[in-house]
Design a protein around this motif. Structure first.
Motif, PDB file in Angstrom:
ATOM      1  N   ALA A 114      46.073  31.494  47.504  1.00 47.28           N
ATOM      2  CA  ALA A 114      45.566  31.858  46.177  1.00 47.28           C
ATOM      3  C   ALA A 114      44.728  30.726  45.589  1.00 47.28           C
ATOM      4  CB  ALA A 114      46.725  32.199  45.250  1.00 47.28           C
ATOM      5  N   GLN A 115      45.136  29.478  45.820  1.00 46.68           N
ATOM      6  CA  GLN A 115      44.372  28.338  45.309  1.00 46.68           C
ATOM      7  C   GLN A 115      42.969  28.301  45.911  1.00 46.68           C
ATOM      8  OE1 GLN A 115      46.652  24.786  45.966  1.00 46.68           O
ATOM      9  NE2 GLN A 115      48.290  25.395  44.562  1.00 46.68           N
ATOM     10  N   GLN A 116      42.896  28.594  47.219  1.00 38.85           N
ATOM     11  CA  GLN A 116      41.584  28.595  47.875  1.00 38.85           C
ATOM     12  C   GLN A 116      40.719  29.740  47.357  1.00 38.85           C
ATOM     13  OE1 GLN A 116      40.477  26.207  49.630  1.00 38.85           O
ATOM     14  NE2 GLN A 116      42.325  25.100  50.267  1.00 38.85           N
ATOM     15  N   TYR A 117      41.323  30.909  47.175  1.00 45.29           N
ATOM     16  CA  TYR A 117      40.551  32.040  46.648  1.00 45.29           C
ATOM     17  C   TYR A 117      40.096  31.756  45.212  1.00 45.29           C
ATOM     18  CZ  TYR A 117      42.477  34.542  50.691  1.00 45.29           C
ATOM     19  OH  TYR A 117      42.816  34.925  51.968  1.00 45.29           O
ATOM     20  N   GLU A 118      40.933  31.041  44.463  1.00 47.58           N
ATOM     21  CA  GLU A 118      40.553  30.643  43.105  1.00 47.58           C
ATOM     22  C   GLU A 118      39.322  29.738  43.134  1.00 47.58           C
ATOM     23  OE1 GLU A 118      40.535  31.086  39.521  1.00 47.58           O
ATOM     24  OE2 GLU A 118      42.715  31.144  39.761  1.00 47.58           O
ATOM     25  N   GLN A 119      39.280  28.845  44.130  1.00 53.93           N
ATOM     26  CA  GLN A 119      38.123  27.967  44.283  1.00 53.93           C
ATOM     27  C   GLN A 119      36.874  28.780  44.619  1.00 53.93           C
ATOM     28  OE1 GLN A 119      39.145  25.043  42.727  1.00 53.93           O
ATOM     29  NE2 GLN A 119      37.791  24.111  44.243  1.00 53.93           N
ATOM     30  N   ALA A 120      37.067  29.832  45.429  1.00 55.49           N
ATOM     31  CA  ALA A 120      35.940  30.698  45.776  1.00 55.49           C
ATOM     32  C   ALA A 120      35.397  31.384  44.526  1.00 55.49           C
ATOM     33  CB  ALA A 120      36.375  31.729  46.810  1.00 55.49           C
ATOM     34  N   ILE A 121      36.292  31.806  43.653  1.00 49.85           N
ATOM     35  CA  ILE A 121      35.874  32.459  42.406  1.00 49.85           C
ATOM     36  C   ILE A 121      35.133  31.473  41.514  1.00 49.85           C
ATOM     37  CG2 ILE A 121      36.758  33.484  40.266  1.00 49.85           C
ATOM     38  CD1 ILE A 121      39.060  34.664  42.030  1.00 49.85           C
ATOM     39  N   TYR A 122      35.618  30.244  41.488  1.00 50.68           N
ATOM     40  CA  TYR A 122      34.952  29.212  40.694  1.00 50.68           C
ATOM     41  C   TYR A 122      33.543  28.963  41.216  1.00 50.68           C
ATOM     42  CZ  TYR A 122      34.104  24.709  38.434  1.00 50.68           C
ATOM     43  OH  TYR A 122      33.560  23.688  37.699  1.00 50.68           O
ATOM     44  N   ALA A 123      33.407  28.993  42.552  1.00 46.33           N
ATOM     45  CA  ALA A 123      32.097  28.772  43.169  1.00 46.33           C
ATOM     46  C   ALA A 123      31.162  29.961  42.961  1.00 46.33           C
ATOM     47  CB  ALA A 123      32.261  28.485  44.665  1.00 46.33           C
ATOM     48  N   ASP A 124      31.741  31.167  42.963  1.00 41.94           N
ATOM     49  CA  ASP A 124      30.919  32.376  42.787  1.00 41.94           C
ATOM     50  C   ASP A 124      31.719  33.410  41.991  1.00 41.94           C
ATOM     51  OD1 ASP A 124      29.316  34.592  42.858  1.00 41.94           O
ATOM     52  OD2 ASP A 124      29.127  34.687  45.042  1.00 41.94           O
ATOM     53  N   PRO A 125      31.594  33.374  40.667  1.00 43.28           N
ATOM     54  CA  PRO A 125      32.400  34.261  39.808  1.00 43.28           C
ATOM     55  C   PRO A 125      32.157  35.753  40.006  1.00 43.28           C
ATOM     56  CG  PRO A 125      31.418  32.467  38.541  1.00 43.28           C
ATOM     57  CD  PRO A 125      30.752  32.458  39.879  1.00 43.28           C
ATOM     58  N   LYS A 126      31.139  36.115  40.763  1.00 41.10           N
ATOM     59  CA  LYS A 126      30.845  37.532  40.970  1.00 41.10           C
ATOM     60  C   LYS A 126      31.216  38.015  42.373  1.00 41.10           C
ATOM     61  CE  LYS A 126      27.029  37.676  37.632  1.00 41.10           C
ATOM     62  NZ  LYS A 126      27.711  38.552  36.649  1.00 41.10           N
ATOM     63  N   LEU A 127      31.872  37.165  43.157  1.00 43.19           N
ATOM     64  CA  LEU A 127      32.211  37.515  44.540  1.00 43.19           C
ATOM     65  C   LEU A 127      33.462  38.389  44.563  1.00 43.19           C
ATOM     66  CD1 LEU A 127      31.437  37.168  47.522  1.00 43.19           C
ATOM     67  CD2 LEU A 127      32.895  35.124  47.558  1.00 43.19           C
ATOM     68  N   VAL A 128      33.293  39.668  44.772  1.00 42.79           N
ATOM     69  CA  VAL A 128      34.381  40.646  44.696  1.00 42.79           C
ATOM     70  C   VAL A 128      35.501  40.321  45.680  1.00 42.79           C
ATOM     71  CG1 VAL A 128      34.976  43.075  45.009  1.00 42.79           C
ATOM     72  CG2 VAL A 128      32.831  42.454  43.886  1.00 42.79           C
ATOM     73  N   GLU A 129      35.141  39.978  46.903  1.00 45.44           N
ATOM     74  CA  GLU A 129      36.137  39.722  47.950  1.00 45.44           C
ATOM     75  C   GLU A 129      37.139  38.648  47.528  1.00 45.44           C
ATOM     76  OE1 GLU A 129      36.267  38.418  52.681  1.00 45.44           O
ATOM     77  OE2 GLU A 129      34.447  38.108  51.504  1.00 45.44           O
ATOM     78  N   ALA A 130      36.670  37.621  46.833  1.00 50.07           N
ATOM     79  CA  ALA A 130      37.552  36.526  46.425  1.00 50.07           C
ATOM     80  C   ALA A 130      38.633  37.022  45.466  1.00 50.07           C
ATOM     81  CB  ALA A 130      36.732  35.416  45.769  1.00 50.07           C
ATOM     82  N   TYR A 131      38.254  37.862  44.518  1.00 50.01           N
ATOM     83  CA  TYR A 131      39.220  38.405  43.557  1.00 50.01           C
ATOM     84  C   TYR A 131      40.235  39.302  44.262  1.00 50.01           C
ATOM     85  CZ  TYR A 131      36.043  36.928  39.777  1.00 50.01           C
ATOM     86  OH  TYR A 131      35.268  36.213  38.902  1.00 50.01           O
ATOM     87  N   TYR A 132      39.736  40.165  45.132  1.00 52.36           N
ATOM     88  CA  TYR A 132      40.628  41.076  45.842  1.00 52.36           C
ATOM     89  C   TYR A 132      41.660  40.304  46.659  1.00 52.36           C
ATOM     90  CZ  TYR A 132      37.901  45.324  44.818  1.00 52.36           C
ATOM     91  OH  TYR A 132      37.296  46.385  44.202  1.00 52.36           O
ATOM     92  N   LYS A 133      41.183  39.313  47.391  1.00 55.60           N
ATOM     93  CA  LYS A 133      42.102  38.565  48.254  1.00 55.60           C
ATOM     94  C   LYS A 133      43.080  37.730  47.431  1.00 55.60           C
ATOM     95  CE  LYS A 133      39.604  38.587  52.576  1.00 55.60           C
ATOM     96  NZ  LYS A 133      39.161  37.831  53.756  1.00 55.60           N
ATOM     97  N   TYR A 134      42.586  37.163  46.343  1.00 55.86           N
ATOM     98  CA  TYR A 134      43.492  36.441  45.442  1.00 55.86           C
ATOM     99  C   TYR A 134      44.609  37.366  44.976  1.00 55.86           C
ATOM    100  CZ  TYR A 134      45.188  33.934  41.324  1.00 55.86           C
ATOM    101  OH  TYR A 134      45.990  33.305  40.400  1.00 55.86           O
ATOM    102  N   ALA A 135      44.221  38.538  44.519  1.00 52.88           N
ATOM    103  CA  ALA A 135      45.200  39.482  43.971  1.00 52.88           C
ATOM    104  C   ALA A 135      46.215  39.903  45.022  1.00 52.88           C
ATOM    105  CB  ALA A 135      44.484  40.703  43.414  1.00 52.88           C
ATOM    106  N   LEU A 136      45.756  40.126  46.242  1.00 54.00           N
ATOM    107  CA  LEU A 136      46.655  40.625  47.284  1.00 54.00           C
ATOM    108  C   LEU A 136      47.676  39.588  47.731  1.00 54.00           C
ATOM    109  CD1 LEU A 136      44.171  42.759  49.402  1.00 54.00           C
ATOM    110  CD2 LEU A 136      46.083  43.594  48.032  1.00 54.00           C
ATOM    111  N   VAL A 137      47.300  38.304  47.716  1.00 49.21           N
ATOM    112  CA  VAL A 137      48.296  37.288  48.097  1.00 49.21           C
ATOM    113  C   VAL A 137      49.141  36.874  46.893  1.00 49.21           C
ATOM    114  CG1 VAL A 137      46.968  36.417  50.050  1.00 49.21           C
ATOM    115  CG2 VAL A 137      46.675  35.340  47.811  1.00 49.21           C
TER     116      VAL A 137
END
Length: 477
Positions: A114-137
């Motif tokens: 989740a921490q890594q996916y959070e970093q992905a969101i910070y890098a690209d706030p519009k990247l759908v995949e990052a939010y989905y994967k964060y939510a699932l883990v």
């Protein structure tokens, strides 16, 4: 000999050219690296060096290399090249963080993922995949926090629908109520087959039978023989009292869907019994109840005692006292925690049959058994002792025409003894005390003990000053 020498040189030349082909920083390098990885060379690191050198500033290709390693479960190299991609992008490569999150998720470390996916969101706030994967883990750690992250996605990407995946997250977290709320926001025609299944289950177990049926009917359009949708449609129609429709699904479920593709459970047979019962098909109802009893176990969703209680009720409706009592006593014997209401239902069976008995002996015998049940309640539940004595008195009084034998007197006296000195009586306790005193007052009057009758009348008037029967007694000379 010379021919063999040239042949070997050709092979070596071909092998060498394969390992160094591309290396130009283009997309072709990713395909070349995939071929190297698939060959599992002993000198993998050596063969990768020129590709890294040519692409060390190309984050997109580096993450392509990392993904290629991840796909063959070489997480060490996948992580290394993902980190190269971050270096090349000055820590702005969202896909690299996603891959690092995938690596952590693969090792079942949801928090780190989740921490890594959070970093992905910070890098690209519009990247759908990052939010989905964060939510699932993250749903394993905090389902509501996972859902909140999807709401954040919705704020950044209004074009993206998140309600269905939120429903899915709540469903796998075991929160059917929240899952239903989220799925309900999406038209059933827009839910894919797995989400339709989850919506149908969340709706059914939450008591939203119309929605459960709608989800099942949508799912059956493409998969007409799907067992899950068929059985939930059967259950939901029953709960909606659409018994003829329920029977159609029952027939389809038990007779049309290939039997090798479905195992019938005790729950299936129990519902079949309920549907047959509703349609007055008594023989099939009883057969299905008994089949359910054969299959039920301690781990079953439906419990043995529930089946026995319903079977008892079925026999009661048929006017079969013997089996109504038999199965109800079995219900009481196997239920882990028997409550006052459970015993009262047994008393109600006796009084129901007593009220329809044609001769006084049968009638009084059944009332006596009902009264004995209340005696048992008084013994097993001391806090209900006054109530049990009052109900026993009421029943016994039915066997005593015109109070000829004063048969209920002892029980009514017990109620008075238990409640008259109680200072914090409830409204229902005041009612029981008043009518118990009334019986004793009238009993004294019949015995021509006017003084005693007035004593009881005075006590009644302290509870209900407007009680006419007591006022009339007090006016006697």
């Amino acid at each position: 000999m010379k021919a063999i020498k040239y042949l070997m040189m050709g092979v070596l030349t071909f092998s060498f050219s394969t390992s160094v082909m591309a290396q130009d920083g283009s997309k072709a390098d990713i395909d070349a690296v995939k071929r190297i990885i698939s060959n599992k060379p002993a000198d993998l690191d050596k063969q990768m060096k020129p590709y890294y050198k040519e692409n060390r500033k190309n984050a997109e290709n580096l993450i392509g290399f990392a993904r290629a390693f991840f796909e063959v479960k070489d997480t060490a190299n996948a992580k290394k090249y993902a980190e190269f991609a971050l270096t090349a992008s000055k820590n702005k490569c969202a896909p690299a963080y996603i891959l690092l999150g995938d690596i952590e998720a693969l090792s079942d470390d949801g928090g780190s993922a989740a921490q890594q996916y959070e970093q992905a969101i910070y890098a690209d706030p519009k990247l759908v995949e990052a939010y989905y994967k964060y939510a699932l883990v993250y749903r394993k750690i905090d389902p509501r926090g996972a859902a909140a992250k999807l709401d954040e996605l919705k704020a950044n990407r209004p074009d993206v629908s998140v309600d269905a995946i939120k429903g899915h997250i709540f469903m796998i977290a075991g929160d059917r109520k929240s899952a239903y709320t989220e799925f309900k926001k999406v038209p059933v025609s827009q839910l894919d087959k797995s989400y339709l299944n989850e919506f149908a289950r969340a709706s059914y177990f939450g008591g939203h039978f119309e929605d459960a049926l709608a989800a099942c009917e949508e799912g059956l359009k493409d998969r007409p023989n799907n067992p899950t949708f068929t059985r939930l449609a059967m259950f939901s129609n029953y709960e909606l009292k659409r018994y003829d429709d329920a029977k159609k699904y029952l027939h389809k479920y038990f007779n049309e869907i290939h039997k090798d593709s479905v195992t019938y459970s005790e729950y299936d047979h129990y519902y079949a019994a309920l549907i047959h019962e509703a349609l007055e098909d008594k023989a099939n109802a009883k057969a299905s109840y008994h089949k359910a009893l054969e299959l039920v176990s301690d781990s079953s969703m439906i419990k043995r005692w529930d089946i026995l209680k319903t079977l008892s009720t079925s026999h009661k409706k048929d006017g079969d006292l013997e089996n109504a009592i038999k199965y109800y006593q079995e219900f009481l014997a196997c239920k882990p925690e028997v409550k006052v209401d459970d015993y009262e239902t047994l008393a109600d069976i006796y009084t129901s049959f007593a009220s329809e008995a044609k001769d006084d002996a049968s009638k009084n015998g059944l009332y006596k058994k009902a009264a004995d049940v209340y005696a048992t309640i008084g013994e097993k539940f001391p806090v209900q002792k006054a109530y049990a004595a009052y109900k026993r008195a009421e029943i016994i009084n039915k066997t005593d025409k015109e109070m000829a034998g004063r048969l209920a007197k002892a029980d009514y006296q017990q109620v008075v003894e238990l409640l008259s000195g109680k200072t914090d009586r409830s409204k229902s306790e005041n009612t029981m005390l008043k009518y118990s005193l009334h019986y004793l007052m009238f009993s004294s009057y019949l015995d021509k003990n006017i003084s005693g009758a007035k004593t009881y009348a005075e006590q009644i008037l302290t509870i209900d000053p407007e009680y006419k029967a007591a006022q009339e007694i007090m006016n006697l000379k």
